[in-house]
Write an enzyme that holds these catalytic residues in place. Structure first.
Site, PDB file in Angstrom:
ATOM      1  N   ASP A  10      82.243 -19.663  -8.600  1.00 62.11           N
ATOM      2  CA  ASP A  10      82.633 -20.610  -9.589  1.00 62.11           C
ATOM      3  C   ASP A  10      83.538 -19.747 -10.744  1.00 62.11           C
ATOM      4  O   ASP A  10      82.880 -19.401 -12.130  1.00 62.11           O
ATOM      5  CB  ASP A  10      81.141 -20.919 -10.478  1.00 62.11           C
ATOM      6  N   HIS A 239      77.382  -8.200 -12.092  1.00 57.39           N
ATOM      7  CA  HIS A 239      76.756  -9.440 -11.199  1.00 57.39           C
ATOM      8  C   HIS A 239      77.700  -9.580  -9.909  1.00 57.39           C
ATOM      9  O   HIS A 239      77.220  -9.079  -8.838  1.00 57.39           O
ATOM     10  CB  HIS A 239      76.728 -10.702 -11.727  1.00 57.39           C
TER      11      HIS A 239
HETATM   12  C1  BDR Z   1      75.669 -15.033 -12.318  1.00 62.43           C
HETATM   13  O1  BDR Z   1      75.961 -16.318 -13.157  1.00 62.43           O
HETATM   14  C2  BDR Z   1      77.266 -16.440 -13.453  1.00 62.43           C
HETATM   15  O2  BDR Z   1      77.283 -16.336 -15.009  1.00 62.43           O
HETATM   16  C3  BDR Z   1      77.889 -15.228 -13.004  1.00 62.43           C
HETATM   17  O3  BDR Z   1      79.250 -15.408 -12.547  1.00 62.43           O
HETATM   18  C4  BDR Z   1      77.241 -14.594 -11.831  1.00 62.43           C
HETATM   19  O4  BDR Z   1      77.253 -15.250 -10.671  1.00 62.43           O
HETATM   20  C5  BDR Z   1      74.786 -14.144 -13.132  1.00 62.43           C
HETATM   21  O5  BDR Z   1      73.505 -14.578 -13.288  1.00 62.43           O
HETATM   22 CA    CA Z   2      79.442 -16.248 -10.441  1.00 63.78          CA
END
Ligand code: BDR
Ligand code: CA
Length: 315
Positions: A10, A239
């Site tokens: 995403d 992340h």
């Molecule tokens: C996840 O949430 C999204 O904001 C980031 O892309 C990552 O995949 C972290 O909690």
């Molecule tokens: Ca993500």
């Protein structure tokens, strides 16, 4: 031999950082990008995935448009405060030249896995709806996938949306519970390790020597401001790139195994609850469920060095 992966994404600033990391790594062959709502709506996620493949010099990479909403609950709004209105830190990238393929994300996942039995690693770094839909379309993918490396959840620490839930799982808890109980080999790269690795401003500035690193630095400015506001740090959590790092080198992580169920309603909706007790006397919703391989510790210095090396070599 390189690992064939499909990134379900995403994009999203850290998604972009992960995708460019994967394209820059010889251990990985990116077979396609499948898109999902989360950081942005799915239509914009698809445009951003096309843009990123083109930026990386891989315009032939198939991009498949995914689900527009979760299985059961609604998708209300994209968190503009985290990734910007354009999903890439309001850097307003040019429109992509290419178009998504005609098949849906779930169809593409099924076709690719069934065409390469035992070879495809799925790397979902957004809400898990496309994977749940693909499992329903063709349950045999559970036997034919090589591995599923999920960025999401929090097994030993609090969530980031609220104390219970991490964002990707919170968006579609029903899909996540299906993914964790499907009986395919799942590794969880959750907040337990992704918040432990931080890219501070000096590190991000140090990436600027390459064109790819300059792009990452530019999109990270907005993300950094969010981290300052939300977490009080002059750095960004790592992340989605951590899931790619696991695919490249699992020895960066220490893991623990246990069944995970996802809370699908109430104040703890989206919690990834792992049974860590090793007591099996009373049958419960975790009994007889497949174990998930959960990353609980990370060698952050080594991960950051790997990321830096790949981004500078990307040119
Ligand atoms: C996840 O949430 C999204 O904001 C980031 O892309 C990552 O995949 C972290 O909690
Ligand atoms: Ca993500």
């Amino acid at each position: 031999m390189s690992k064939k992966i499909i990134i379900d994404t995403d994009p999203g600033i850290d998604d972009a950082m992960a995708i460019l990391f994967a394209f820059a790594s010889p251990e990985i062959e990116v077979m396609g990008l499948t898109t999902i709502y989360g950081n942005v709506h799915t239509a914009l996620a698809t445009q951003n995935a096309l843009r990123l493949a083109e930026f990386a010099g891989r315009p032939q990479t198939p991009v498949a448009h995914g689900a527009d909403k979760p299985l059961v609950i609604p998708f209300d709004e994209a968190p503009e405060i985290v990734h910007g209105a354009d999903g890439l830190g309001n850097t307003h990238q040019p429109p992509p030249h290419g178009r998504p393929i005609e098949r849906s994300a779930a169809q593409f996942l099924v076709e690719t896995i069934m065409a390469h039995p035992g070879e495809i690693t799925l790397v979902p770094v957004g809400p898990l709806t496309n994977l749940a839909v693909a499992l329903k379309l063709e349950p045999r993918i559970a036997q034919h996938v090589a591995e599923v490396v999920v960025m999401g959840g929090a097994a030993t620490v609090n969530g980031n949306v609220n104390p219970a839930a991490e964002a990707n799982i919170w968006h579609d808890p029903h899909a996540a519970d299906k993914v964790f109980t499907a009986g395919w080999p799942v590794t969880l790269v959750g907040l337990d390790v992704t918040m432990a690795t931080q890219m501070d401003n000096a590190y991000l500035a140090g990436l600027r020597a390459s064109r790819t690193g300059e792009f990452i630095f530019q999109i990270s400015r907005f993300y950094q401001q969010f981290h300052k506001l939300a977490h009080g740090i002059d750095a960004c959590h790592t992340h989605d790139p951590s899931a790619i790092a696991y695919v490249i080198d699992p020895s960066l992580f220490t893991t623990e195994r246990g069944p995970i169920r996802v809370v699908t309603e109430g104040i703890a909706m989206g919690q990834t609850l792992m049974d860590r007790r090793r007591e099996w006397l009373t049958p419960n919703a975790w009994s007889d469920m497949p174990e998930v391989n959960v990353c609980v510790e990370v060698d952050s210095a080594r991960l950051l060095a790997l990321y830096q090396q790949r981004i500078s070599a990307a040119g």
